[in-house]
Write a protein that holds these residues in place. Structure first.
Motif, PDB file in Angstrom:
ATOM      1  N   GLN A  67       0.846  -1.009  -0.127  1.00  0.00           N
ATOM      2  CA  GLN A  67      -0.159  -0.436   0.149  1.00  0.00           C
ATOM      3  C   GLN A  67       1.212   1.391   0.164  1.00  0.00           C
ATOM      4  O   GLN A  67       1.571   1.342   0.635  1.00  0.00           O
ATOM      5  CB  GLN A  67      -1.368  -0.056   0.750  1.00  0.00           C
ATOM      6  CG  GLN A  67      -1.937   1.228   1.557  1.00  0.00           C
ATOM      7  CD  GLN A  67      -2.711   1.308   2.160  1.00  0.00           C
ATOM      8  OE1 GLN A  67      -2.423   0.292   3.393  1.00  0.00           O
ATOM      9  NE2 GLN A  67      -3.845   1.977   1.808  1.00  0.00           N
ATOM     10  N   GLY A  68       0.629   2.328  -0.698  1.00  0.00           N
ATOM     11  CA  GLY A  68       1.219   3.537  -1.002  1.00  0.00           C
ATOM     12  C   GLY A  68       2.653   3.214  -1.883  1.00  0.00           C
ATOM     13  O   GLY A  68       3.295   3.870  -2.181  1.00  0.00           O
ATOM     14  N   ALA A 108       0.011   2.591  -4.634  1.00  0.00           N
ATOM     15  CA  ALA A 108      -0.961   1.085  -4.566  1.00  0.00           C
ATOM     16  C   ALA A 108      -2.243   1.689  -3.712  1.00  0.00           C
ATOM     17  O   ALA A 108      -1.799   1.893  -2.772  1.00  0.00           O
ATOM     18  CB  ALA A 108       0.110  -0.143  -4.748  1.00  0.00           C
ATOM     19  N   PRO A 109      -3.448   1.567  -4.012  1.00  0.00           N
ATOM     20  CA  PRO A 109      -4.055   1.740  -2.969  1.00  0.00           C
ATOM     21  C   PRO A 109      -4.264   1.267  -1.897  1.00  0.00           C
ATOM     22  O   PRO A 109      -4.402   1.247  -0.754  1.00  0.00           O
ATOM     23  CB  PRO A 109      -5.741   1.014  -4.206  1.00  0.00           C
ATOM     24  CG  PRO A 109      -5.167   0.446  -5.375  1.00  0.00           C
ATOM     25  CD  PRO A 109      -4.000   1.050  -5.863  1.00  0.00           C
ATOM     26  N   ARG A 117      -4.311  -1.220 -12.221  1.00  0.00           N
ATOM     27  CA  ARG A 117      -5.018  -2.325 -11.255  1.00  0.00           C
ATOM     28  C   ARG A 117      -4.555  -3.061 -10.387  1.00  0.00           C
ATOM     29  O   ARG A 117      -3.993  -4.037 -10.741  1.00  0.00           O
ATOM     30  CB  ARG A 117      -5.828  -3.155 -12.825  1.00  0.00           C
ATOM     31  CG  ARG A 117      -7.316  -4.329 -12.142  1.00  0.00           C
ATOM     32  CD  ARG A 117      -7.669  -5.273 -13.094  1.00  0.00           C
ATOM     33  NE  ARG A 117      -7.815  -4.331 -14.155  1.00  0.00           N
ATOM     34  CZ  ARG A 117      -9.854  -3.924 -13.868  1.00  0.00           C
ATOM     35  NH1 ARG A 117     -10.672  -4.556 -13.178  1.00  0.00           N
ATOM     36  NH2 ARG A 117      -9.926  -3.320 -15.007  1.00  0.00           N
ATOM     37  N   VAL A 118      -5.019  -3.010  -9.184  1.00  0.00           N
ATOM     38  CA  VAL A 118      -3.835  -3.884  -8.103  1.00  0.00           C
ATOM     39  C   VAL A 118      -5.286  -5.064  -7.667  1.00  0.00           C
ATOM     40  O   VAL A 118      -6.539  -4.961  -7.216  1.00  0.00           O
ATOM     41  CB  VAL A 118      -3.892  -2.907  -6.959  1.00  0.00           C
ATOM     42  CG1 VAL A 118      -3.549  -4.071  -5.581  1.00  0.00           C
ATOM     43  CG2 VAL A 118      -2.861  -2.180  -7.439  1.00  0.00           C
ATOM     44  N   SER A 119      -5.049  -5.963  -7.459  1.00  0.00           N
ATOM     45  CA  SER A 119      -5.397  -7.052  -7.114  1.00  0.00           C
ATOM     46  C   SER A 119      -5.756  -7.608  -6.161  1.00  0.00           C
ATOM     47  O   SER A 119      -4.507  -7.929  -5.341  1.00  0.00           O
ATOM     48  CB  SER A 119      -6.090  -8.146  -7.833  1.00  0.00           C
ATOM     49  OG  SER A 119      -6.565  -7.917  -9.320  1.00  0.00           O
ATOM     50  N   GLU A 120      -6.288  -8.227  -4.786  1.00  0.00           N
ATOM     51  CA  GLU A 120      -6.477  -8.792  -3.654  1.00  0.00           C
ATOM     52  C   GLU A 120      -5.575 -10.215  -3.741  1.00  0.00           C
ATOM     53  O   GLU A 120      -6.245 -10.952  -4.310  1.00  0.00           O
ATOM     54  CB  GLU A 120      -7.687  -8.983  -2.497  1.00  0.00           C
ATOM     55  CG  GLU A 120      -6.892  -8.959  -0.973  1.00  0.00           C
ATOM     56  CD  GLU A 120      -8.505  -9.312  -0.099  1.00  0.00           C
ATOM     57  OE1 GLU A 120      -8.040  -8.691   1.154  1.00  0.00           O
ATOM     58  OE2 GLU A 120      -9.569  -8.895  -0.877  1.00  0.00           O
ATOM     59  N   LEU A 121      -4.422 -10.521  -2.997  1.00  0.00           N
ATOM     60  CA  LEU A 121      -4.357 -11.424  -2.867  1.00  0.00           C
ATOM     61  C   LEU A 121      -4.372 -12.627  -2.659  1.00  0.00           C
ATOM     62  O   LEU A 121      -4.965 -12.630  -1.005  1.00  0.00           O
ATOM     63  CB  LEU A 121      -2.997 -11.776  -2.403  1.00  0.00           C
ATOM     64  CG  LEU A 121      -1.563 -10.686  -3.580  1.00  0.00           C
ATOM     65  CD1 LEU A 121       0.105 -10.243  -2.836  1.00  0.00           C
ATOM     66  CD2 LEU A 121      -1.554 -12.237  -5.100  1.00  0.00           C
TER      67      LEU A 121
END
Length: 415
Positions: free
Chosen positions: A97-98, A236-237, A261-265
């Protein structure tokens, strides 16, 4: 002279005839058996799959195709039309994040922000000027009122003196009227000055309030512009996987265009697609079986998307094990949605021999021969098929593909 044939000779001839007849009968039987083997069609046991009818529980399911998607996914878009200045990350890498992903050209944003700050400074200066003008006008009006109050006292005193002198005839009527008019004129002027104080105060306050409103608008615009400026540094959000990113430096981007685009792992759900023919049978909360490479994961229908596209409907499935190590983003899976359950039903293993519900031909296996019969099929869960009529527990049927001998009434099964 003829001699009689001996009994032994006759007995040998009889035995020979019997033996010859037995050989002929045996030969005929062997020939018939051979012809039957040649003429009657057969298949080997290794070519088919045979299953036994039994009692069991079955769930009626609807089959759908599914894609594994992240539960939490966020798209980062550009706030303005600009270009990519510098790229700091690559798609497929894990980010925190960030973390800085890329930088956008922010020169126009900075110019616009400077312009807004200049306008804000002008408004603040205008408010100061209006406040000072109000104070000056108020002082001038207060001074004018004080002078008019003195003038009013003077003309009133003169009027009272003329009233006393009028009784003795020392003042003419014209002078008396002039004194009265002077009093009234001064009273009117004093009232006007006092009203002007209120009018000036209201007018100036309105101008100040308008300036303050414009100041507030500019402050909001500045805050928005500063936010856009901050968004020019794309970060990154949240911590996860960077699934997409514009990698070409200097590439132009439009307002609102996706740049990352950022996806949760390791936290997934399934998006299932099926024909809208089944829409009336679907409901949130229904049990779901998700299958991939022989592994079965349990889930439930979470949301049925209202939009229908090209005759298909989509729904979202929550998994009982959303962190399962087998799951991968964009993995294709088979989805079976359970719409009904039956206990202690007559069932048989599903296979290519069966096609949906209703009456259809089937081949019952008994004593090495498969004979054509008719079964009435009901529910199916992809693994088992319900037999409504036409079979009894313990009977065996071919469940593999029977298209090669579908026109026959029976077929021999060889080892």
């Amino acid at each position: 002279m003829d001699r009689a044939i001996s009994i032994d000779t006759l007995r040998r001839r009889l035995h020979l005839r019997i033996a010859t007849g037995l050989v002929l009968v045996t030969g005929l039987c062997a020939a018939a058996w051979g012809i039957n083997r040649v003429v009657r069609p057969s298949i080997t046991a290794s070519e088919i799959v045979v299953a036994e009818v039994r009692r069991g529980d079955i769930a009626n399911t609807i089959n759908a195709s599914g894609v594994v998607i992240p539960v939490h996914e966020e798209v980062v878009s550009t706030p303005v039309a600009t270009r990519v200045a510098k790229v700091h990350a690559k798609p497929g890498q894990q980010v925190t994040q960030g973390e800085l992903l890329l930088e956008l050209d922010d020169r126009e944003l900075r110019l616009a922000l400077d312009s807004l700050k200049e306008q804000l400074a002008q408004q603040e200066n205008r408010i100061v000027v209006l406040t000072q003008e109000l104070e000056q006008k108020h002082k001038q009006l207060v001074s004018s009122i004080e002078l008019l109050e003195i003038d009013l006292q003077s003309v009133r005193a003169k009027h009272e003196r003329f009233q006393k002198l009028r009784a003795s005839g020392a003042v003419s009527g014209e002078d008396m009227l002039t004194a009265e008019l002077n009093v009234k004129r001064t009273e009117i002027q004093l009232r006007q000055q006092r009203e002007q104080v209120d009018d000036t105060r209201r007018a100036t306050r309105s101008a100040i309030e308008a300036a303050n409103l414009q100041k507030a608008i500019l402050q909001k615009q500045i805050a928005q512009q500063e936010q856009r400026l901050a968004q020019a540094r794309v970060t990154a959000p949240f911590s996860g996987m960077l699934t997409s990113l514009i990698e070409e430096e200097g590439a132009s981007v439009a307002v609102g265009q996706q740049v990352a685009r950022v996806s949760e792992l390791n936290n997934y759900r399934v998006e299932a697609t099926l024909s809208d023919f089944h829409a009336r049978l679907l409901a949130p909360g229904q049990a779901v079986r998700v299958e991939q490479n022989g592994e079965v994961l349990a889930g439930t229908v979470h949301t049925i998307l209202p939009e229908i596209q090209n005759g298909t409907i989509k729904l979202l499935v929550d998994l009982a094990q959303p962190h399962n190590q087998l799951l991968r983003n964009k993995m294709r899976v088979d989805v079976n949605i359970v719409t009904d359950r039956k206990a202690n039903a007559l069932v048989i293993t599903s296979g290519l021999a069966f096609n949906g519900r209703g009456r259809q031909p089937a081949w019952q296996v008994q004593d090495g021969v498969a004979r054509k019969t008719t079964l009435e099929l009901g529910s199916s869960d992809g693994k088992l098929v319900e037999i409504v009529a036409g079979a009894q527990p313990g009977e065996r049927f071919i469940v593999s593909d029977t298209s090669t001998f579908k026109e026959l009434d029976s077929i021999r099964i060889s080892q």
